[in-house]
Write a protein that holds these residues in place. Structure first.
Motif, PDB file in Angstrom:
ATOM      1  N   THR A 269       0.862  -1.180   0.000  1.00  0.00           N
ATOM      2  CA  THR A 269       0.000   0.000   0.000  1.00  0.00           C
ATOM      3  C   THR A 269       0.899   1.231   0.000  1.00  0.00           C
ATOM      4  OG1 THR A 269      -0.123   0.126   2.415  1.00  0.00           O
ATOM      5  CG2 THR A 269      -1.719  -1.302   1.298  1.00  0.00           C
ATOM      6  N   ALA A 270       0.300   2.387   0.257  1.00  0.00           N
ATOM      7  CA  ALA A 270       1.096   3.607   0.321  1.00  0.00           C
ATOM      8  C   ALA A 270       1.960   3.659   1.570  1.00  0.00           C
ATOM      9  CB  ALA A 270       0.185   4.832   0.249  1.00  0.00           C
ATOM     10  N   SER A 271       1.620   2.881   2.620  1.00  0.00           N
ATOM     11  CA  SER A 271       2.353   2.985   3.885  1.00  0.00           C
ATOM     12  C   SER A 271       2.776   1.644   4.471  1.00  0.00           C
ATOM     13  CB  SER A 271       1.495   3.722   4.921  1.00  0.00           C
ATOM     14  OG  SER A 271       0.280   3.011   5.166  1.00  0.00           O
ATOM     15  N   ALA A 272       2.476   0.520   3.813  1.00  0.00           N
ATOM     16  CA  ALA A 272       2.797  -0.783   4.406  1.00  0.00           C
ATOM     17  C   ALA A 272       3.076  -1.807   3.305  1.00  0.00           C
ATOM     18  CB  ALA A 272       1.655  -1.273   5.301  1.00  0.00           C
ATOM     19  N   ALA A 273       3.723  -2.927   3.711  1.00  0.00           N
ATOM     20  CA  ALA A 273       3.993  -4.041   2.792  1.00  0.00           C
ATOM     21  C   ALA A 273       4.240  -5.286   3.616  1.00  0.00           C
ATOM     22  CB  ALA A 273       5.195  -3.745   1.897  1.00  0.00           C
ATOM     23  N   ASP A 305      10.407 -15.940  12.366  1.00  0.00           N
ATOM     24  CA  ASP A 305       9.347 -16.275  11.425  1.00  0.00           C
ATOM     25  C   ASP A 305       9.838 -16.130   9.989  1.00  0.00           C
ATOM     26  OD1 ASP A 305       7.577 -16.644  13.564  1.00  0.00           O
ATOM     27  OD2 ASP A 305       7.148 -14.481  13.632  1.00  0.00           O
ATOM     28  N   LEU A 306       8.954 -16.510   9.042  1.00  0.00           N
ATOM     29  CA  LEU A 306       9.261 -16.397   7.615  1.00  0.00           C
ATOM     30  C   LEU A 306       8.475 -15.270   6.964  1.00  0.00           C
ATOM     31  CD1 LEU A 306       9.303 -20.181   6.625  1.00  0.00           C
ATOM     32  CD2 LEU A 306      11.246 -18.693   7.129  1.00  0.00           C
ATOM     33  N   SER A 307       7.991 -14.332   7.775  1.00  0.00           N
ATOM     34  CA  SER A 307       7.270 -13.188   7.231  1.00  0.00           C
ATOM     35  C   SER A 307       7.396 -12.021   8.187  1.00  0.00           C
ATOM     36  CB  SER A 307       5.798 -13.537   6.994  1.00  0.00           C
ATOM     37  OG  SER A 307       5.153 -13.834   8.219  1.00  0.00           O
ATOM     38  N   TYR A 308       7.181 -10.826   7.643  1.00  0.00           N
ATOM     39  CA  TYR A 308       7.237  -9.625   8.464  1.00  0.00           C
ATOM     40  C   TYR A 308       6.458  -8.532   7.759  1.00  0.00           C
ATOM     41  CZ  TYR A 308       9.047  -6.071  11.624  1.00  0.00           C
ATOM     42  OH  TYR A 308       9.154  -5.082  12.561  1.00  0.00           O
ATOM     43  N   LYS A 309       5.637  -7.807   8.523  1.00  0.00           N
ATOM     44  CA  LYS A 309       4.858  -6.718   7.951  1.00  0.00           C
ATOM     45  C   LYS A 309       5.541  -5.392   8.274  1.00  0.00           C
ATOM     46  CE  LYS A 309       0.254  -4.684   7.661  1.00  0.00           C
ATOM     47  NZ  LYS A 309      -1.168  -4.733   8.110  1.00  0.00           N
ATOM     48  N   LEU A 310       5.916  -4.663   7.197  1.00  0.00           N
ATOM     49  CA  LEU A 310       6.501  -3.334   7.351  1.00  0.00           C
ATOM     50  C   LEU A 310       5.372  -2.311   7.381  1.00  0.00           C
ATOM     51  CD1 LEU A 310       9.461  -3.539   4.802  1.00  0.00           C
ATOM     52  CD2 LEU A 310       9.592  -3.691   7.279  1.00  0.00           C
ATOM     53  N   GLU A 311       5.438  -1.395   8.320  1.00  0.00           N
ATOM     54  CA  GLU A 311       4.415  -0.369   8.452  1.00  0.00           C
ATOM     55  C   GLU A 311       5.078   0.989   8.631  1.00  0.00           C
ATOM     56  OE1 GLU A 311       0.624  -2.582  10.462  1.00  0.00           O
ATOM     57  OE2 GLU A 311       2.303  -2.128  11.812  1.00  0.00           O
ATOM     58  N   GLY A 312       4.272   2.055   8.471  1.00  0.00           N
ATOM     59  CA  GLY A 312       4.786   3.407   8.625  1.00  0.00           C
ATOM     60  C   GLY A 312       5.685   3.838   7.486  1.00  0.00           C
ATOM     61  N   LEU A 313       5.486   3.275   6.285  1.00  0.00           N
ATOM     62  CA  LEU A 313       6.299   3.621   5.128  1.00  0.00           C
ATOM     63  C   LEU A 313       5.780   4.903   4.482  1.00  0.00           C
ATOM     64  CD1 LEU A 313       6.623   0.056   3.557  1.00  0.00           C
ATOM     65  CD2 LEU A 313       8.108   1.161   5.240  1.00  0.00           C
ATOM     66  N   THR A 314       6.617   5.483   3.633  1.00  0.00           N
ATOM     67  CA  THR A 314       6.263   6.728   2.940  1.00  0.00           C
ATOM     68  C   THR A 314       5.746   6.400   1.549  1.00  0.00           C
ATOM     69  OG1 THR A 314       7.974   7.923   4.152  1.00  0.00           O
ATOM     70  CG2 THR A 314       7.114   8.961   2.167  1.00  0.00           C
ATOM     71  N   ALA A 315       4.631   7.023   1.163  1.00  0.00           N
ATOM     72  CA  ALA A 315       4.035   6.760  -0.153  1.00  0.00           C
ATOM     73  C   ALA A 315       5.006   7.138  -1.262  1.00  0.00           C
ATOM     74  CB  ALA A 315       2.732   7.553  -0.301  1.00  0.00           C
ATOM     75  N   GLY A 316       5.046   6.285  -2.313  1.00  0.00           N
ATOM     76  CA  GLY A 316       5.877   6.555  -3.486  1.00  0.00           C
ATOM     77  C   GLY A 316       7.364   6.470  -3.234  1.00  0.00           C
ATOM     78  N   ALA A 338      15.010  -8.233  -2.202  1.00  0.00           N
ATOM     79  CA  ALA A 338      13.875  -7.692  -2.953  1.00  0.00           C
ATOM     80  C   ALA A 338      13.945  -6.174  -2.889  1.00  0.00           C
ATOM     81  CB  ALA A 338      12.544  -8.194  -2.406  1.00  0.00           C
ATOM     82  N   ASN A 339      13.534  -5.532  -3.985  1.00  0.00           N
ATOM     83  CA  ASN A 339      13.381  -4.089  -4.039  1.00  0.00           C
ATOM     84  C   ASN A 339      11.928  -3.792  -4.371  1.00  0.00           C
ATOM     85  OD1 ASN A 339      16.151  -3.725  -3.642  1.00  0.00           O
ATOM     86  ND2 ASN A 339      16.574  -3.861  -5.824  1.00  0.00           N
ATOM     87  N   PHE A 340      11.373  -2.807  -3.718  1.00  0.00           N
ATOM     88  CA  PHE A 340       9.989  -2.482  -4.017  1.00  0.00           C
ATOM     89  C   PHE A 340       9.720  -1.018  -3.718  1.00  0.00           C
ATOM     90  CE2 PHE A 340       9.860  -3.244   0.486  1.00  0.00           C
ATOM     91  CZ  PHE A 340       8.854  -2.418   0.980  1.00  0.00           C
ATOM     92  N   TYR A 341       8.665  -0.537  -4.291  1.00  0.00           N
ATOM     93  CA  TYR A 341       8.186   0.822  -4.043  1.00  0.00           C
ATOM     94  C   TYR A 341       6.808   0.741  -3.394  1.00  0.00           C
ATOM     95  CZ  TYR A 341      11.756   3.183  -6.877  1.00  0.00           C
ATOM     96  OH  TYR A 341      12.919   3.676  -7.379  1.00  0.00           O
ATOM     97  N   THR A 342       6.530   1.710  -2.523  1.00  0.00           N
ATOM     98  CA  THR A 342       5.161   1.873  -2.048  1.00  0.00           C
ATOM     99  C   THR A 342       4.350   2.611  -3.111  1.00  0.00           C
ATOM    100  OG1 THR A 342       5.893   3.870  -0.906  1.00  0.00           O
ATOM    101  CG2 THR A 342       5.757   1.835   0.393  1.00  0.00           C
TER     102      THR A 342
END
Length: 745
Positions: A269-273, A305-316, A338-342
């Motif tokens: 999303t704009a702030s999480a992944a 664990d084998l997963s993690y939720k990133l939050e509080g990210l900046t849009a774009g 991995a590389n990704f954009y919000t």
């Protein structure tokens, strides 16, 4: 490794490298701690995969990492318990058959003299010789001891005394070592000496007594001093292998299969992944997560664990993620990345401050967060810009446009929600209005679309101000039928937008033409073409004949007869003839026909290059040829293969993926439509990839010395040569003549 088990015939079995099983990419780790083989393997299995398994393709790389003797994953009896006290080998399986990880042993690189095999024990015959017996005046009645001094006895002549020998032949099947052999001999001799020392002496006929003394045990070398019953293998710094006691302390080399994985980024999303990744190899204790914002600082997190939720990210914004699997407090080779954009936020306040017939200006406000650029989309086109306004040019008047503006990130992987606006432009007038395809009763009207959008065209057909037709069409052409020959026709064409808005009218006029000729017939040779036709109804007609080659004019002539001949033409060329009937200033619609001149064959076919897998052939094209199209056939009678290819305007062609040492036949044929020339042929063997195969034959015969007869050897060779000639025709082979020694075997 081959081993000769007779006098005549030796059989060697070879394993080609290309037959070995492929393995995953492996990484090698040199461990400088000196451990026993078992402890070294336990360490490798705990912190890596196992002790190193040496493959032919990796032997050189592993040797570069070894600076001294080091354990590798090979043991004589790898599956036998290391602490077993059972000396038998019946339950151990075949020695040197598998690596520690269970892979079969398909490659060996022993240092000369290794491995050491157990040698059979030598047969030792020991004997004792008689000593010198002193003379005595009275019979000796005392018993001999095993130790005595010869000077205590008087001199005695033993010339008539026969010698007594003791033979010691060790045949005890329980003797399994050199030390046990010597011990057996010593005990045997001791028993002999003791029996002599306790036997009462008898009176000798010559009044003399004789004692026996054991012969010295021969100093024989131990043939099995280097033999190790259950040995382990160490690699020297040169890469060669030697046997060592498994309890020796040596450095060792571990291996690990390269761990490849990737981080999967979902629910962006704009702030999480949400991050998920593959589990690491067995023994992975935890994972370290590194998140690096582009143009920002790095953050580290540790998780089981084998997963993690990133939050509080900046849009774009862009983020780089690395996940390290941790085993034995070390990072396992390469991380999962991995590389990704919000997702950027949507632009707002999209509007049109200026609009023209061929351009539109759009503007908007920058969204919250980050965005790298904006994309303006319309009619399957798009414009990228870094500013918050854009002038779109090159538009068509009278067209309704839907403009969409989205914000995006650098790698175009994430886009915002769209902002949309509609804009309509003015209609224009048609261009390039022409009349074509004139006949005696019809003609075709064509035009170009106006600048801008259009929903249709209104076509008005007039003959001397009398309306013949008034039709709305959507195409940019219109065929008018039912006209009179030689009549002037006026046309008005007007573009329409939105089904009602019309632009400026464009007008033109033209005439109908005489009727066309009929039954146009073409006859060709390799350099000439003759055209003939039937004349239409009319008087005073002339004919314009146009000759074209591949759409380009070659010759044009006007005649009053119904035929014409063209000479000095190109071979294998597709000529088109168009014939017009002319009456006054008007000409009929053309009647056309096409035909190839006959093809001439190529010449000088030859092979210019060849190797094991490729053959390139060349040829000289026919004289005076236009577009040269060739059919190339390749054939291998041995493999039963035949295929063809076509080339245009080439004088060479390379065939690839061929079999080595094979005779291929080539044909080059000039094509002219469906016509074919004679073939230019050439043959060539590919370069041989020679493989030597040894044939061992044993001759047995009831006739004495028949197998050693040179005539028999020659007959065998001739029979083999005849058989191979019949079987291997079409591929390279060679049978070396049998030598007299080979003939005997």
């Amino acid at each position: 490794m081959g081993r000769c088990l007779g006098v005549k015939v030796c059989v060697f079995l070879c394993c080609a490298l290309n037959l070995m099983c492929s393995t995953a990419e492996r990484l090698y780790f040199t461990q400088n701690d000196s451990l026993t083989w078992d402890n070294a393997r336990n360490h490798c299995k705990t912190c890596f995969k196992d002790l190193v398994t040496v493959l032919p393709t990796d032997a050189y790389v592993i040797a570069l990492h070894v600076t001294s003797d080091a354990w590798i994953g090979l043991r004589k009896y790898v599956y036998s318990p290391s602490n077993s006290t059972d000396n038998s080998t019946s339950n151990r399986g075949m020695p040197w058959s598998r690596w520690a990880n269970g892979d079969p042993l398909a490659f060996q690189n022993w240092y000369p003299g290794w491995p050491v095999f157990k040698s059979p024990l030598p047969k030792i015959d020991c004997c004792s010789c008689s000593c010198t017996c002193p003379t005595a005046t009275t019979p000796l009645t005392t018993s001999f001891s095993s130790t005595f001094t010869t000077t205590s006895l008087p001199n005695t002549n033993f010339s008539n005394v026969s010698q007594n020998w003791m033979d010691i032949n060790v045949t005890d099947q329980n003797v399994t070592s050199y030390a046990e052999l010597i011990n057996s001999i010593t005990q045997n001799m001791t028993r002999t000496t003791s029996s002599q020392s306790t036997t009462p002496a008898t009176t000798l006929p010559l009044e003399a007594a004789c004692v026996r003394t054991p012969m010295a045990i021969p100093d024989l070398p131990n043939p099995n001093k280097d033999y190790i019953e259950d040995s382990c293998v160490a690699m020297l710094s040169t890469g060669a292998w030697v046997e060592k006691n498994c309890t020796d302390l040596l450095p060792f080399v571990c291996y690990e299969d390269r761990f490849d994985g990737n981080v999967n980024v979902t629910n962006v999303t704009a702030s999480a992944a949400l991050l998920t990744w593959l589990p690491g190899p067995n023994g992975t204790s935890e994972y370290r997560l590194e998140v690096t914002p582009i143009n920002g600082s790095q953050t580290k997190k540790v998780t089981l664990d084998l997963s993690y939720k990133l939050e509080g990210l900046t849009a774009g914004s862009g983020y780089m993620v690395k996940v390290f699997a941790i085993k034995c407090e070390r990072d396992i080779n390469n991380p999962q990345e991995a590389n990704f954009y919000t997702i950027p936020n949507k632009v707002d306040h999209l509007n049109v401050p200026m609009q023209q017939d061929t351009s539109v200006m759009l503007s908007w406000n920058k969204p919250e967060g980050n965005t790298d650029f904006y994309r303006v989309e319309y009619n399957d086109n798009y414009i990228d810009t870094k500013t918050t306004s854009e002038v779109v040019t090159g538009l068509t008047p009278g067209t309704l446009y839907n403009f969409t503006v989205i914000s995006g990130v650098n790698d175009t992987s994430k886009w915002s929600e769209p902002s949309t606006i509609q804009v309509f432009t003015k209609p224009g007038k048609v261009s390039n209005l022409i009349v074509s395809d004139n006949t005696d009763t019809s003609l075709t009207l064509k035009w170009g679309p106006p600048v801008g959008g259009v929903t249709g065209y209104r076509v008005l057909v007039l003959e001397k101000n009398i309306t013949l037709n008034n039709t709305v069409v959507k195409e940019t052409s219109f065929r008018v039928e039912g006209l009179l020959p030689g009549t002037e026709i006026t046309f008005n064409v007007t573009a329409q937008a939105n089904s009602s808005l019309e632009g400026e009218t464009v007008t033109t006029s033209s005439y109908t033409t005489p009727s066309p000729v009929s039954n146009l017939t073409l006859n060709t040779t390799d350099s000439t073409l003759t055209a003939s036709w039937n004349s239409p109804t009319g008087t005073g007609l002339t004919f314009k004949v146009n000759l074209q080659l591949e759409g380009e004019p070659v010759n044009e002539t006007i005649v009053q007869v119904n035929s014409v001949e063209f000479i000095k033409l190109k071979t294998a060329a597709n000529y088109t003839v168009k014939v017009y009937a002319i009456s006054g200033n008007f000409q009929s619609p053309p009647v056309n026909s096409s035909k190839f001149t006959l093809p001439s064959p190529p010449t000088n076919a030859m092979v210019s290059y060849w190797n094991q897998k490729e053959i390139q052939i060349e040829w000289t094209p026919p004289v005076n040829i236009a577009t040269a199209t060739y059919l190339i056939n390749i054939n291998s009678s041995f493999w039963g293969q035949r295929w063809s290819t076509k080339v245009t305007n080439q004088t060479s062609y390379k065939f690839s993926n061929l079999n080595s040492g094979t005779n291929y036949q080539f044909e080059v044929i000039t094509l002219a439509g469906e016509l074919k020339s004679k073939a230019a042929t050439v043959t060539q063997y590919t370069v041989q990839n020679k493989i030597q195969i040894s044939l061992s034959m044993m001759c047995s015969s009831e006739i004495l010395l028949y197998c050693s007869n040179s005539t028999t050897s020659k007959q065998i060779y001739e029979k083999l040569n005849s058989t191979f000639t019949e079987m291997l025709g079409g591929v390279f082979w060679k049978l070396d003549n049998l030598t007299s020694e080979n003939a005997a075997t």
